[in-house]
Write a protein that holds these residues in place. Structure first.
Motif, PDB file in Angstrom:
ATOM      1  N   LEU A  53      -0.037   0.104   8.048  1.00  0.00           N
ATOM      2  CA  LEU A  53       0.162  -0.940   7.033  1.00  0.00           C
ATOM      3  C   LEU A  53      -1.168  -1.539   6.589  1.00  0.00           C
ATOM      4  N   SER A  57      -2.550  -1.387   2.829  1.00  0.00           N
ATOM      5  CA  SER A  57      -2.841  -2.643   2.132  1.00  0.00           C
ATOM      6  C   SER A  57      -4.243  -2.618   1.535  1.00  0.00           C
ATOM      7  N   GLN A 111       5.623  -5.436   6.633  1.00  0.00           N
ATOM      8  CA  GLN A 111       4.762  -6.168   7.563  1.00  0.00           C
ATOM      9  C   GLN A 111       5.525  -7.311   8.243  1.00  0.00           C
ATOM     10  N   LEU A 151       5.278  -3.543   0.909  1.00  0.00           N
ATOM     11  CA  LEU A 151       4.446  -3.559   2.104  1.00  0.00           C
ATOM     12  C   LEU A 151       4.563  -4.907   2.835  1.00  0.00           C
TER      13      LEU A 151
END
Length: 412
Positions: free
Chosen positions: A217, A221, A234, A230
């Motif tokens: 992640l 990002s 998260q 995303l």
């Protein structure tokens, strides 16, 4: 927990068996006593009917010897019994006294007893271990006695042997009940052990995949930038990480014996409370503390800090905004009592019995949001039990109190 269950099962089995033995013994004893009393009175009645003074028409010579013959064909028990008698005329003068040649019973004492019975007017009863029967024989009053010594000795022997064999039976039944309790609890204990092992394994097995997802992640990002999808991933991975950490904490608290040392619980609780005052303030609450100094316990500092923070965090989550959370640590006899009180709706009595179970949460008024999975209080209970203490909850006057009792150690 399972030791306590075994004790309860053993106590329940023994209680039932003791009640059964006691009830059986009482029934046998009372039935035997009633039967012997009835038979004694029947023999006295036969003696009175057969009794006659010397020279009286139809006199039975055996009657004055204290061994009358039973006209109904039951001579053995009657003839083996010991009878005494006193015949008094209407003026209270003694006509005849029969002590059956028993040296321990004098004519004077027997006569005095007979006169008291005649004055009382009671026709039958028991006096000085003698069953008596008073009868009006026309020209005189007869007070006949039957010696109860043999009956009392038989009853004493019955009680003695019942207590001896009953006590021996209870000892054997105690070991039998322990065996049965172990057989009953063993499957439950094995199931509980497997459940704890599953929680521990699940936490460890999921820790690495979640860490990999978090790492990916972060890389995505950096390449893509801000993205709602995303962000959702998260958020959920953070929740999953929190759950895994709680599962691991629970597994450690339940399965691993922590290193123990004598430590100052007062200083530990006070130090753990200070940073949580800010958390309470951010939630619109006031956290107050009253910590008695000099309370030492034999424990693990990491776990006791975690216990304190769990109780305070639980109170903050479920308090009404604008109210206060009160923490106290005090001595009660040989225990240190850590108590956290908050204002809020009462917990139902049924829920109080289950609130320390894993993943248990009450209604929506107390479930909270975010990372509340119903494991905090289960971890607190496991910590307290590892420290040989107890934890409970009570509700009163709009207040909810969680309190843990820990044995106090000698001051180093």
């Amino acid at each position: 927990m399972f030791k306590q269950s075994r004790r309860k099962i053993v106590a329940a089995i023994l209680s039932v068996l003791v009640l059964l033995l006691f009830g059986t013994f009482c029934t046998i004893y009372l039935a035997s006593y009633a039967d012997m009393t009835s038979e004694n009175r029947e023999m006295l009645e036969i003696f009175v009917e057969a009794y006659s003074l010397p020279g009286e028409p139809g006199a039975d010579p055996g009657a004055y010897a204290g061994r009358p013959r039973d006209p109904r064909g039951k001579p053995p028990l009657l003839e083996l019994s010991t009878f005494y008698s006193v015949a008094l005329d209407r003026d209270g003068q003694v006509l005849k006294v029969d002590t059956a040649d028993i040296s321990t019973l004098s004519e004077a004492s027997l006569t005095e007893l007979a006169r008291r019975i005649v004055e009382s007017g009671r026709e039958q009863g028991v006096e000085n271990n003698l069953t008596y029967r008073m009868a009006d024989k026309g020209d005189y009053m007869l007070v006949a006695f039957l010696d109860n010594t043999a009956m009392r000795e038989s009853a004493s022997t019955l009680i003695e042997y019942t207590l001896i064999f009953g006590g021996a039976a209870l000892v054997l039944l105690f070991f039998l009940s322990r065996y049965l309790a172990n057989r009953i609890v063993a499957p439950l204990e094995e199931s509980y052990r497997r459940q704890k092992q599953f929680i521990s394994d699940a936490g460890h097995e999921r820790k690495t995949p979640v860490a990999v997802v978090n790492a990916n992640l972060e890389l995505l990002s950096r390449e893509i930038g801000e993205n709602p999808w995303l962000a959702n991933i998260q958020y959920e991975t953070e929740r999953m990480s929190a759950l895994i950490l709680q599962l691991l904490d629970l597994a450690r608290a339940e399965n691993v014996a922590p290193p123990m040392e004598v430590l100052d619980l007062s200083r530990l609780v006070y130090g753990e409370t200070l940073p949580l005052e800010t958390v309470a303030y951010e939630n619109g609450l006031e956290l107050t503390s009253a910590v008695e100094e000099g309370l030492f316990v034999n424990g693990n500092s990491v776990q006791l800090k975690q216990l304190t923070s769990i109780l305070i965090d639980n109170a903050i989550r479920h308090s009404e905004r604008g109210s206060a959370v009160a923490l106290s640590l005090r001595r009660e006899r040989s225990h240190a009592v850590l108590s956290v009180v908050n204002a809020g709706p009462p917990i139902p009595a049924e829920a109080q019995k289950q609130i320390f179970e894993r993943f248990y949460r009450t209604d929506s008024a107390r479930t909270g949001e975010g990372q509340n999975y119903g494991l905090g209080l289960a971890i607190a209970k496991a910590i307290v039990l590892a420290h040989k203490g107890s934890i409970d909850v009570r509700c009163c006057d709009g207040k909810v109190e969680f309190y843990a009792r820990l044995p106090i150690a000698k001051t180093p």
